[in-house]
Design a protein around this motif. Structure first.
Motif, short mmCIF file in Angstrom:
data_model
loop_
_atom_site.label_atom_id
_atom_site.label_comp_id
_atom_site.label_asym_id
_atom_site.label_seq_id
_atom_site.Cartn_x
_atom_site.Cartn_y
_atom_site.Cartn_z
N VAL A 36 5.79 -0.24 13.50
CA VAL A 36 6.18 0.46 12.27
C VAL A 36 5.50 -0.18 11.06
CG1 VAL A 36 8.12 0.91 10.72
CG2 VAL A 36 8.34 1.38 13.15
N VAL A 37 5.44 -1.51 11.00
CA VAL A 37 4.79 -2.18 9.86
C VAL A 37 3.30 -1.82 9.88
CG1 VAL A 37 4.16 -4.40 8.83
CG2 VAL A 37 6.47 -4.04 9.74
N GLY A 38 2.84 -1.26 8.79
CA GLY A 38 1.45 -0.83 8.67
C GLY A 38 1.26 0.65 8.92
N ALA A 39 2.26 1.31 9.50
CA ALA A 39 2.18 2.75 9.73
C ALA A 39 2.48 3.49 8.42
CB ALA A 39 3.16 3.18 10.82
N ALA A 40 2.08 4.74 8.37
CA ALA A 40 2.27 5.55 7.17
C ALA A 40 3.32 6.62 7.41
CB ALA A 40 0.95 6.21 6.77
N ILE A 85 7.84 7.97 11.38
CA ILE A 85 8.18 7.44 10.06
C ILE A 85 8.41 8.64 9.15
CG2 ILE A 85 7.36 6.15 8.06
CD1 ILE A 85 6.21 5.30 11.57
N VAL A 86 9.65 8.82 8.73
CA VAL A 86 10.05 9.96 7.90
C VAL A 86 9.81 9.66 6.41
CG1 VAL A 86 11.97 11.46 7.24
CG2 VAL A 86 11.73 10.70 9.62
N SER A 87 10.24 8.48 5.98
CA SER A 87 10.04 8.11 4.57
C SER A 87 10.09 6.60 4.41
CB SER A 87 11.11 8.77 3.67
OG SER A 87 12.38 8.26 3.98
N VAL A 88 9.54 6.15 3.29
CA VAL A 88 9.52 4.72 2.96
C VAL A 88 9.96 4.58 1.51
CG1 VAL A 88 8.10 2.65 2.72
CG2 VAL A 88 7.60 4.28 4.53
N GLU A 89 10.87 3.65 1.26
CA GLU A 89 11.30 3.39 -0.14
C GLU A 89 10.76 2.05 -0.57
OE1 GLU A 89 15.51 3.67 -0.60
OE2 GLU A 89 15.61 5.50 0.59
N HIS A 132 0.88 -1.17 0.00
CA HIS A 132 0.00 0.00 0.00
C HIS A 132 0.91 1.22 0.00
CE1 HIS A 132 -3.40 -2.59 0.89
NE2 HIS A 132 -2.68 -3.16 1.83
N ASP A 133 0.71 2.11 -0.96
CA ASP A 133 1.56 3.29 -1.08
C ASP A 133 1.61 4.08 0.22
OD1 ASP A 133 2.26 2.74 -3.66
OD2 ASP A 133 0.74 4.04 -4.55
N GLY A 134 2.84 4.42 0.61
CA GLY A 134 3.05 5.24 1.79
C GLY A 134 2.97 4.49 3.10
N GLU A 135 2.67 3.20 3.04
CA GLU A 135 2.55 2.38 4.24
C GLU A 135 3.76 1.45 4.33
OE1 GLU A 135 -0.38 -1.13 5.14
OE2 GLU A 135 -1.43 0.79 5.34
N VAL A 136 4.30 1.31 5.52
CA VAL A 136 5.48 0.47 5.72
C VAL A 136 5.08 -1.00 5.63
CG1 VAL A 136 7.34 -0.15 7.30
CG2 VAL A 136 6.52 2.22 7.22
N THR A 137 5.79 -1.74 4.79
CA THR A 137 5.58 -3.18 4.66
C THR A 137 6.92 -3.89 4.75
OG1 THR A 137 5.69 -3.10 2.25
CG2 THR A 137 3.51 -2.95 3.22
N ILE A 138 6.86 -5.18 4.94
CA ILE A 138 8.09 -5.98 5.01
C ILE A 138 8.80 -5.90 3.67
CG2 ILE A 138 9.00 -8.31 5.34
CD1 ILE A 138 6.60 -8.76 7.25
N GLY A 193 4.90 9.94 8.12
CA GLY A 193 4.40 11.03 8.94
C GLY A 193 3.81 10.58 10.27
N ASP A 194 3.49 9.29 10.38
CA ASP A 194 2.94 8.78 11.64
C ASP A 194 4.02 8.76 12.72
OD1 ASP A 194 0.54 8.31 10.40
OD2 ASP A 194 0.71 6.11 10.42
N THR A 195 3.60 9.02 13.93
CA THR A 195 4.47 8.83 15.10
C THR A 195 3.87 7.69 15.89
OG1 THR A 195 5.15 11.15 15.16
CG2 THR A 195 5.40 9.89 17.20
N VAL A 196 4.68 6.68 16.14
CA VAL A 196 4.22 5.48 16.82
C VAL A 196 4.92 5.35 18.17
CG1 VAL A 196 3.64 4.26 14.69
CG2 VAL A 196 5.94 4.07 15.62
N THR A 197 4.27 4.66 19.07
CA THR A 197 4.83 4.40 20.40
C THR A 197 5.14 2.92 20.51
OG1 THR A 197 3.44 6.16 21.31
CG2 THR A 197 4.39 4.60 22.88
N TYR A 198 6.31 2.62 21.04
CA TYR A 198 6.69 1.22 21.24
C TYR A 198 7.37 1.08 22.60
CZ TYR A 198 11.53 2.43 20.02
OH TYR A 198 12.78 2.98 20.00
N GLU A 199 7.41 -0.15 23.09
CA GLU A 199 8.05 -0.45 24.36
C GLU A 199 9.25 -1.36 24.13
OE1 GLU A 199 5.62 -1.88 27.54
OE2 GLU A 199 4.09 -0.34 27.22
#
Length: 148
Positions: free
Chosen positions: A121-125, A144-148, A75-81, A127-133
């Motif tokens: 991160v996987v599934g985030a777009a 997430i700054v950019s995805v290639e 999906h464009d702009g979404e982080v995938t494996i 510009g999103d800011t995610v929280t992790y532990e």
């Protein structure tokens, strides 16, 4: 660093799978038969069996990963494996390949999708800011700054 295509990932993982199978076959040859011998022989046998079991698990995981490759949708702009993602972890930008440690190449930082950061991160777009532990009781942010 650029994202790997599905075919490039499949080739890389297949090469690693072949190497792991060869390593497993060698480990199987090194197994000491039976429970005979002194304590050192039995300890060597336990170590060899543990190594063999770990190789079997890694091989199984790679086989599953290869089987799932064609099923993954982008999906464009979404982080995938398989993506290369730039994250800001609060102290500057860092670049990671989202995938298996078996996909690591020289100079490539790998973020596994099952790690605490990888899971959010996987599934985030972009510009999103995610929280992790990273560990229980400690929360951190990543953007997430950019995805290639």
């Amino acid at each position: 660093m650029t994202a790997l295509t599905t075919s490039a990932r499949a080739e890389l993982l297949s090469t690693r799978l072949t190497a792991l199978r060869a390593e497993r076959d060698q480990a199987q040859l090194e197994l000491v038969g039976g429970a005979s011998g002194d304590a050192a022989d039995r300890a060597t046998n336990v170590d060899a069996n543990v190594r063999f079991a770990l190789l079997e698990q890694r091989i199984h995981a790679l086989e599953l990963e290869l089987a799932e490759l064609p099923l993954r949708q982008r999906h464009d702009g979404e982080v995938t494996i398989g993506d290369v993602v730039v994250l800001d972890l609060g102290d500057g930008r860092e670049t990671f390949l989202i995938g298996s440690v078996d996909e690591a190449t020289d100079g490539t930082e790998v973020l596994t999708p099952t790690s605490p950061l990888g899971r959010v991160v996987v599934g985030a777009a972009v510009g999103d800011t995610v929280t992790y532990e990273p560990r229980r009781g400690r929360s951190m942010l990543a953007t997430i700054v950019s995805v290639e």
